[in-house]
Design a protein around this motif. Structure first.
Motif, short mmCIF file in Angstrom:
data_model
loop_
_atom_site.label_atom_id
_atom_site.label_comp_id
_atom_site.label_asym_id
_atom_site.label_seq_id
_atom_site.Cartn_x
_atom_site.Cartn_y
_atom_site.Cartn_z
N TRP A 8 44.95 29.18 28.04
CA TRP A 8 43.94 28.27 27.09
C TRP A 8 42.81 27.76 27.87
O TRP A 8 41.87 27.89 27.18
CB TRP A 8 44.89 27.20 26.43
N CYS A 9 43.05 27.33 29.03
CA CYS A 9 41.71 27.15 29.84
C CYS A 9 40.97 28.21 30.06
O CYS A 9 39.68 28.14 30.01
CB CYS A 9 42.09 26.51 31.05
N ARG A 10 41.73 29.53 30.27
CA ARG A 10 40.78 30.60 30.39
C ARG A 10 40.29 31.49 29.37
O ARG A 10 40.03 32.71 29.18
CB ARG A 10 41.27 31.48 31.50
N ARG A 11 40.44 30.79 28.09
CA ARG A 11 40.30 31.70 26.72
C ARG A 11 38.94 32.41 26.71
O ARG A 11 38.85 33.40 26.35
CB ARG A 11 40.62 30.75 25.68
N ASP A 12 38.08 31.42 26.89
CA ASP A 12 36.57 32.00 26.85
C ASP A 12 36.47 33.31 27.96
O ASP A 12 35.67 34.25 27.34
CB ASP A 12 35.62 31.13 27.45
N GLU A 13 36.93 33.29 28.95
CA GLU A 13 36.67 34.31 29.92
C GLU A 13 37.59 35.53 29.49
O GLU A 13 37.10 36.76 29.69
CB GLU A 13 37.18 33.91 31.26
N LEU A 14 38.85 35.25 29.03
CA LEU A 14 39.47 36.52 28.46
C LEU A 14 38.84 37.20 27.19
O LEU A 14 38.82 38.28 27.25
CB LEU A 14 41.03 35.98 28.09
N LEU A 15 38.32 36.31 26.24
CA LEU A 15 37.65 36.63 25.31
C LEU A 15 36.33 37.62 25.63
O LEU A 15 35.99 38.66 25.00
CB LEU A 15 37.37 35.41 24.08
N LYS A 16 35.73 37.02 26.59
CA LYS A 16 34.72 37.93 27.09
C LYS A 16 34.85 39.28 27.57
O LYS A 16 34.39 40.30 27.50
CB LYS A 16 33.96 37.11 28.16
N ASP A 17 36.19 38.95 28.27
CA ASP A 17 36.63 40.57 29.11
C ASP A 17 36.92 41.34 27.88
O ASP A 17 36.84 42.48 28.05
CB ASP A 17 37.70 40.19 30.01
N VAL A 18 37.90 40.97 26.87
CA VAL A 18 38.15 41.78 25.78
C VAL A 18 37.09 42.31 25.10
O VAL A 18 36.91 43.55 24.66
CB VAL A 18 39.09 40.89 24.84
N TYR A 19 35.89 41.30 24.73
CA TYR A 19 34.80 41.87 24.01
C TYR A 19 33.87 43.01 24.95
O TYR A 19 33.48 44.10 24.60
CB TYR A 19 33.88 40.67 23.90
N ASP A 20 33.93 42.83 26.10
CA ASP A 20 33.40 43.82 27.10
C ASP A 20 34.11 45.13 26.85
O ASP A 20 33.64 46.06 27.06
CB ASP A 20 33.05 43.26 28.53
N ALA A 21 35.54 45.05 27.05
CA ALA A 21 36.23 46.23 27.20
C ALA A 21 36.19 46.98 25.64
O ALA A 21 36.02 48.30 25.97
CB ALA A 21 37.63 45.69 27.17
N PHE A 22 35.98 46.28 24.43
CA PHE A 22 35.90 46.92 23.21
C PHE A 22 34.49 47.59 23.16
O PHE A 22 34.28 48.58 22.58
CB PHE A 22 36.03 46.09 22.18
N ARG A 23 33.30 46.89 23.79
CA ARG A 23 32.07 47.34 23.90
C ARG A 23 31.95 48.65 24.54
O ARG A 23 31.16 49.70 24.34
CB ARG A 23 31.02 46.22 24.22
#
Length: 334
Positions: A8-23
């Motif tokens: 939960w503390c790293r949620r922003d970083e994980l979301l960013k990684d997922v968004y980069d992977a989808f992109r």
């Protein structure tokens, strides 16, 4: 719980990684699609070509075995035909030999009897000998008669010459021409003594007493002319043409026709035995020459276009070399 808290503390970083992977995946999706299409087309083309090549190979093997079977069958039939022809030729030769021997025996015994022909030749030889002896005896008599006639004529000529030259006879007072002391001719002198002089009845005298010789009955032709007998022989001599004149213009064709007729008469069998001399076999093309995968027609791809409707431009192709003026004046009268 601690793990969830850390996530939960790293949620922003994980979301960013997922968004980069989808992109990144969305950006590479089209390239991957093109690569997949390329791989599929290559694989499908390879499999299709392999399948067609396999079909061609199997069709070629089938055609090879079938053509081998047909060729062996044709060769066996050809061997049978040739063997039959050899046998027939051998039978014809043997029949010819038998006919030759029988015809020779028949002709020698019944047509041309050797003993009778021998007696006939012997009789001809005896007759020829008798005729030859008689002709020889007649030739001797004729030669003797001609010699006697020639000797008589010579004697008459010498006697007439002696009578004409009787005034050259020697006398007691004056020796003659033929009684010369250096070169005497006793024979001529004796001939002159035995002959009588010619009479003077054939001479005509003038009033003064001089004789005039009468002209001959047939005047002699003066000049470089031939005698009438020689002219007569020249006019009536037989014609002796040259070989080129006496030979017929169509002698070669006539000789060929005569040779053909002689060959046709001497031939035992007029028609040759050739029942299987012309055997035609239909050509069977290969499989790849019938399919759509074949070469283009000759001259349709690499040759220049010959249709005038497809040629661009209205003017014809002009050559750089001018025409020869001498050809323009051909068949002209100026």
């Amino acid at each position: 719980m601690a793990g969830f808290v850390s996530l939960w503390c790293r949620r922003d970083e994980l979301l960013k990684d997922v968004y980069d992977a989808f992109r990144d995946a969305e950006q590479c999706r089209y390239l991957e699609f093109l690569a997949a299409v390329k791989i599929q087309s290559c694989y499908r083309g390879w499999t299709t070509r392999r399948r067609i090549a396999n079909l061609h190979y199997h069709a070629t093997v089938i055609q090879k075995w079938y053509r081998g079977h047909v060729g062996r069958r044709y060769y066996r039939n050809l061997v049978k035909i040739r063997l039959h022809e050899m046998r027939m030729n051998f039978y014809h030769d043997m029949a010819t030999q038998i006919q030759k021997i029988w015809r020779g025996y028949y002709c020698r015994k019944y047509v041309h009897n050797y003993s009778a022909y021998k007696n006939y030749l012997k009789g001809i030889e005896t007759t020829n000998k008798i005729v030859t002896d008689r002709l020889s005896f007649y030739q001797l008599q004729l030669n003797h008669k001609l010699a006697m006639e020639r000797r008589r004529r010579e004697e008459e000529i010498l006697h007439e010459e002696a009578r004409r030259t009787h005034y050259l006879l020697s006398t007691v007072v004056l020796p003659g021409v033929y009684n010369s002391p250096k070169k005497p001719q006793v024979e001529r002198e004796e001939r002159l003594r035995k002959s009588r002089p010619r009479s003077r009845d054939h001479l005509v005298f003038k009033e003064g007493g001089e004789p005039i010789h009468l002209p001959p009955l047939v005047p002699k032709v003066q000049g470089p002319f031939r005698s009438p007998d020689e002219v007569q022989r020249q006019q009536h001599k037989p014609l002796q043409p040259t070989l080129r004149v006496s030979t017929d213009f169509y002698c070669v064709e006539k000789a060929r026709v005569a040779i053909q007729n002689a060959e046709w008469v001497a031939r035992i069998q007029d028609k040759e035995f050739t029942p299987f001399s012309h055997i035609q076999q239909r050509y069977e093309p290969l499989l790849h020459t019938k399919s759509s995968y074949q070469r283009p027609a000759y001259g349709t791809l690499h040759f220049r276009e010959t249709s005038s409707s497809n040629i661009k431009g209205r003017k014809r192709f002009a050559t750089l070399v001018p025409s020869i003026p001498l050809f323009d004046q051909f068949n002209k009268t100026y």
